[in-house]
Design a protein around this motif. Structure first.
Motif, PDB file in Angstrom:
ATOM      1  N   TRP A  49      43.465  -4.449 -27.534  1.00 47.73           N
ATOM      2  CA  TRP A  49      43.767  -5.794 -28.013  1.00 47.73           C
ATOM      3  C   TRP A  49      43.985  -5.844 -29.524  1.00 47.73           C
ATOM      4  O   TRP A  49      44.289  -6.887 -30.074  1.00 47.73           O
ATOM      5  N   GLY A  50      43.783  -4.715 -30.200  1.00 52.36           N
ATOM      6  CA  GLY A  50      43.925  -4.704 -31.650  1.00 52.36           C
ATOM      7  C   GLY A  50      43.068  -3.619 -32.250  1.00 52.36           C
ATOM      8  O   GLY A  50      43.019  -2.491 -31.757  1.00 52.36           O
ATOM      9  N   ARG A  51      42.352  -3.942 -33.310  1.00 51.44           N
ATOM     10  CA  ARG A  51      41.499  -2.954 -33.989  1.00 51.44           C
ATOM     11  C   ARG A  51      40.394  -2.476 -33.052  1.00 51.44           C
ATOM     12  O   ARG A  51      39.674  -3.294 -32.466  1.00 51.44           O
ATOM     13  N   PRO A  52      40.219  -1.161 -32.896  1.00 51.91           N
ATOM     14  CA  PRO A  52      39.192  -0.657 -31.983  1.00 51.91           C
ATOM     15  C   PRO A  52      37.786  -0.862 -32.531  1.00 51.91           C
ATOM     16  O   PRO A  52      37.592  -1.120 -33.727  1.00 51.91           O
ATOM     17  N   ALA A  53      36.813  -0.721 -31.653  1.00 50.18           N
ATOM     18  CA  ALA A  53      35.416  -0.821 -32.064  1.00 50.18           C
ATOM     19  C   ALA A  53      35.054   0.368 -32.941  1.00 50.18           C
ATOM     20  O   ALA A  53      35.596   1.463 -32.770  1.00 50.18           O
ATOM     21  N   PRO A  54      34.154   0.203 -33.888  1.00 50.30           N
ATOM     22  CA  PRO A  54      33.737   1.319 -34.748  1.00 50.30           C
ATOM     23  C   PRO A  54      33.118   2.450 -33.936  1.00 50.30           C
ATOM     24  O   PRO A  54      32.506   2.213 -32.883  1.00 50.30           O
ATOM     25  N   ALA A  62      23.845  -7.362 -35.167  1.00 51.53           N
ATOM     26  CA  ALA A  62      24.596  -7.361 -36.426  1.00 51.53           C
ATOM     27  C   ALA A  62      25.813  -6.438 -36.327  1.00 51.53           C
ATOM     28  O   ALA A  62      26.894  -6.767 -36.824  1.00 51.53           O
ATOM     29  N   GLU A  63      25.650  -5.289 -35.686  1.00 54.84           N
ATOM     30  CA  GLU A  63      26.777  -4.368 -35.524  1.00 54.84           C
ATOM     31  C   GLU A  63      27.840  -4.956 -34.603  1.00 54.84           C
ATOM     32  O   GLU A  63      29.042  -4.812 -34.845  1.00 54.84           O
ATOM     33  N   LEU A  64      27.413  -5.615 -33.534  1.00 47.88           N
ATOM     34  CA  LEU A  64      28.366  -6.229 -32.609  1.00 47.88           C
ATOM     35  C   LEU A  64      29.157  -7.337 -33.308  1.00 47.88           C
ATOM     36  O   LEU A  64      30.381  -7.453 -33.140  1.00 47.88           O
ATOM     37  N   ARG A  93      34.103  -9.208 -36.131  1.00 46.34           N
ATOM     38  CA  ARG A  93      34.677  -9.751 -37.364  1.00 46.34           C
ATOM     39  C   ARG A  93      35.853  -8.898 -37.841  1.00 46.34           C
ATOM     40  O   ARG A  93      36.916  -9.415 -38.195  1.00 46.34           O
ATOM     41  N   LEU A  94      35.680  -7.595 -37.827  1.00 44.09           N
ATOM     42  CA  LEU A  94      36.766  -6.707 -38.260  1.00 44.09           C
ATOM     43  C   LEU A  94      37.959  -6.789 -37.306  1.00 44.09           C
ATOM     44  O   LEU A  94      39.117  -6.766 -37.740  1.00 44.09           O
ATOM     45  N   HIS A  95      37.662  -6.890 -36.028  1.00 36.81           N
ATOM     46  CA  HIS A  95      38.723  -6.971 -35.016  1.00 36.81           C
ATOM     47  C   HIS A  95      39.549  -8.242 -35.186  1.00 36.81           C
ATOM     48  O   HIS A  95      40.779  -8.219 -35.075  1.00 36.81           O
ATOM     49  N   LEU A  96      38.857  -9.345 -35.479  1.00 40.30           N
ATOM     50  CA  LEU A  96      39.538 -10.639 -35.554  1.00 40.30           C
ATOM     51  C   LEU A  96      40.250 -10.862 -36.885  1.00 40.30           C
ATOM     52  O   LEU A  96      41.221 -11.628 -36.944  1.00 40.30           O
ATOM     53  N   ARG A  97      39.790 -10.214 -37.934  1.00 41.80           N
ATOM     54  CA  ARG A  97      40.347 -10.513 -39.259  1.00 41.80           C
ATOM     55  C   ARG A  97      41.849 -10.263 -39.313  1.00 41.80           C
ATOM     56  O   ARG A  97      42.607 -11.050 -39.881  1.00 41.80           O
ATOM     57  N   GLU A  98      42.300  -9.160 -38.703  1.00 42.56           N
ATOM     58  CA  GLU A  98      43.729  -8.886 -38.720  1.00 42.56           C
ATOM     59  C   GLU A  98      44.511  -9.935 -37.939  1.00 42.56           C
ATOM     60  O   GLU A  98      45.664 -10.239 -38.270  1.00 42.56           O
ATOM     61  N   LYS A  99      43.890 -10.504 -36.910  1.00 42.96           N
ATOM     62  CA  LYS A  99      44.557 -11.571 -36.151  1.00 42.96           C
ATOM     63  C   LYS A  99      44.734 -12.813 -37.022  1.00 42.96           C
ATOM     64  O   LYS A  99      45.805 -13.434 -37.036  1.00 42.96           O
ATOM     65  N   PHE A 100      43.685 -13.187 -37.746  1.00 45.06           N
ATOM     66  CA  PHE A 100      43.756 -14.377 -38.595  1.00 45.06           C
ATOM     67  C   PHE A 100      44.828 -14.226 -39.673  1.00 45.06           C
ATOM     68  O   PHE A 100      45.569 -15.168 -39.978  1.00 45.06           O
ATOM     69  N   LEU A 101      44.908 -13.053 -40.264  1.00 45.64           N
ATOM     70  CA  LEU A 101      45.790 -12.858 -41.416  1.00 45.64           C
ATOM     71  C   LEU A 101      47.272 -12.851 -41.037  1.00 45.64           C
ATOM     72  O   LEU A 101      48.119 -13.159 -41.883  1.00 45.64           O
ATOM     73  N   ARG A 102      47.599 -12.511 -39.784  1.00 50.14           N
ATOM     74  CA  ARG A 102      49.015 -12.465 -39.429  1.00 50.14           C
ATOM     75  C   ARG A 102      49.462 -13.614 -38.525  1.00 50.14           C
ATOM     76  O   ARG A 102      50.650 -13.802 -38.300  1.00 50.14           O
ATOM     77  N   ALA A 103      48.502 -14.395 -38.018  1.00 46.92           N
ATOM     78  CA  ALA A 103      48.853 -15.459 -37.067  1.00 46.92           C
ATOM     79  C   ALA A 103      49.613 -16.587 -37.749  1.00 46.92           C
ATOM     80  O   ALA A 103      49.239 -17.050 -38.831  1.00 46.92           O
ATOM     81  N   LYS A 104      50.677 -17.039 -37.118  1.00 47.40           N
ATOM     82  CA  LYS A 104      51.458 -18.166 -37.618  1.00 47.40           C
ATOM     83  C   LYS A 104      51.201 -19.447 -36.813  1.00 47.40           C
ATOM     84  O   LYS A 104      51.582 -20.539 -37.242  1.00 47.40           O
ATOM     85  N   GLY A 119      32.610 -19.984 -37.970  1.00 46.83           N
ATOM     86  CA  GLY A 119      33.659 -20.007 -38.976  1.00 46.83           C
ATOM     87  C   GLY A 119      34.999 -19.544 -38.469  1.00 46.83           C
ATOM     88  O   GLY A 119      36.014 -19.680 -39.167  1.00 46.83           O
ATOM     89  N   ASN A 120      35.049 -19.007 -37.260  1.00 47.06           N
ATOM     90  CA  ASN A 120      36.323 -18.575 -36.705  1.00 47.06           C
ATOM     91  C   ASN A 120      37.250 -19.768 -36.484  1.00 47.06           C
ATOM     92  O   ASN A 120      38.468 -19.673 -36.685  1.00 47.06           O
TER      93      ASN A 120
END
Length: 492
Positions: free
Chosen positions: A177-182, A190-192, A197-208, A231-232
């Motif tokens: 679905w995008g960035r893989p899990a670490p 906290a790790e989950l 957060r890392l997985h979703l950040r790229e979605k937020f930055l490119r979504a129109k 905050g999502n």
């Protein structure tokens, strides 16, 4: 409403399967008891909670009684603020409108705020069929989406999953679905959260394009409100160039002053917080700030049919806090999937059969998915008498009768499988209306009590499979009363 329930077994069968899942029962028990205790402490802090609850109920009832006026006012204020309002009579129309709006932007991806209305109409599936991929950004909704699962709770859709299961889902599915899990991701919360957060950040930055629902709509100003904890939602509502909000027509409130009441009731009843960490409000569009285009889709999908029922319409007061789920002994043991709807628990048992009708097996069984203990009514922040509506719907299932479907008055046929119940109720009504017959029957039952079976035959077998038959007294109450003059002889 939607096709989620098609093919689902009736509630008793689905619940029986859930009861055999020890992990599920353990997850539900831990989560609901924790949320329930926190809510009780948060509510106890407010000295005028009963008055707030009554105010919320009255505001909702007033709004529903004048819904046409407030919806027209909302359309005017949203339009004046630069938004565009669309009206959707059902799920198919809402999905068509959203799909056309997304296609008009030329985009093939959207980010979504947690929204029960879009789940209700199965928007994600409709967008996928049109070649558009929708990304859920709420943490629990992300877990459900990656796990190819279904939500099981209004507030915490992945409540049926524990930390180990979530870790396994992230490891197996995030990459597709995008960035893989670490690497080496553990089940530490906290790790989950950081992996999500890392997985979703790229979605937020490119979504129109962003898609949301709303907790409330203020007719006075055309303002929409979303409350959340992560905050999502704030990211989805502010970063995209186009924002599309799909909202049930019952979410409107008349004024800002009315909104104040619900912003006190909702956080304490849902997340047990004094105030939601993120309360986002937007009114139309503003140059240089937020989305450049805003579309509001007002969704009916059975709501005006529900409004036509003087008893059942109180379900439309619901502010989706989930307090009723967290105190319900049936939900705690059966889980949300057994309800066959995006709306599980007590509120789902009264809302789904009204929005969808009671013709399917699952919807005809939902009014019986309750012990009628009344705990749901006691915690409801807008005083929905769920047991009263359940009894009303049970009557509709067994007896049929007049109702409104798709805006038309219809005469519902009784559901199959209740012939014995109808016959028993008619026989009881006939006997209770004839004192002589009732007295004779009571005396006969007392004199033959030694032959009382331990279980009932036929349809009554299901009732006595988990209950003991009440003992029959040696003497009917009427005879005791006549013999003792209401206990006066015994007193001597």
């Amino acid at each position: 409403m939607n096709a989620t329930s098609l093919g689902m077994p009736a509630f008793p069968e689905a619940a029986r399967e859930a009861l055999n899942n020890r992990t599920l029962r353990g997850n539900l028990r831990h989560a609901t008891h924790t949320i329930r205790a926190k809510r009780a402490r948060a509510v106890a802090e407010v000295s005028d909670w009963a008055e707030l609850r009554e105010a919320g109920k009255r505001i909702k009832d007033h709004t529903l009684a004048h819904l046409d006026r407030y919806l027209e006012q909302l359309e005017a204020t949203v339009t004046a603020a630069g938004g565009t309002v669309h009206w959707a009579a059902d799920a198919a129309e809402a999905n068509r409108i959203v799909t056309e709006l997304v296609r008009a932007t030329g985009e093939s991806e959207v980010v979504k705020v947690k929204s029960m209305a879009t789940q209700e109409i199965e928007l994600n599936e409709a967008l996928e069929a049109a070649g558009i991929r929708a990304y859920e950004t709420d943490l629990a909704e992300l877990i459900v989406q990656l796990g190819e699962d279904r939500p099981s709770h209004i507030l915490v859709p992945a409540i049926h999953r524990n930390r180990g299961e979530i870790r396994d889902i992230f490891r197996a599915k995030m990459a597709s679905w995008g960035r893989p899990a670490p690497e080496g991701l553990s089940d530490d919360p906290a790790e989950l959260a950081e992996a999500a957060r890392l997985h979703l950040r790229e979605k937020f930055l490119r979504a129109k394009v962003g898609i949301s629902g709303a907790n409330f709509m203020v007719a006075e100003t055309g303002t929409l409100v979303v409350v959340e904890s992560e905050g999502n939602g704030r990211m989805c509502l502010t970063l995209p160039e186009t924002l599309i909000s799909v909202v049930g027509i019952e979410k409107v409130v008349p004024t800002w002053r009315d909104l104040e009441v619900f912003l006190q009731l909702l956080p304490r009843s849902s997340t047990a917080e004094r105030m939601n960490p993120y309360t986002s409000m937007w009114t139309g569009t503003t140059d240089g700030d937020g989305p450049r285009a805003f579309h509001l889709i007002l969704l009916d999908n059975g709501r005006t049919d529900t409004l036509a029922d003087e008893v059942g319409r109180q379900a439309l007061r619901c502010i989706r806090c989930s307090a009723c789920l967290n105190v319900c002994p049936v939900y705690e043991r059966a889980g949300g999937h057994a309800y066959g709807s995006v709306y599980p628990g007590p509120i789902g048992a009264v809302l789904s059969p009204q929005l969808r009708g009671t013709t399917s097996e699952i919807d005809a069984s939902l009014p019986y998915a309750s012990s009628l203990c009344g705990a749901c009514y006691e915690v409801c922040p807008v005083a929905i008498d769920i047991p009263e509506v359940l009894v009303r719907l049970r009557e509709r299932v067994v007896e049929g009768g007049p109702a409104v479907r798709n805006g038309n008055r219809v005469l519902l046929r009784p559901a199959k499988g209740h012939a014995a119940e109808r016959a028993a109720m008619r026989a009881a009504g006939w006997a209770l209306a004839r004192p002589g017959v009732l007295r004779t029957g009571q005396r006969l039952a007392s004199r033959t009590r030694g032959f009382r079976p331990r279980t009932l035959p036929g349809p009554g077998r299901a009732w006595t499979a988990t209950r003991d038959l009440p003992a029959v007294p040696a003497e009917p109450f009427r005879d005791w009363w006549l013999r003792t003059r209401g206990g006066k002889d015994d007193a001597r």
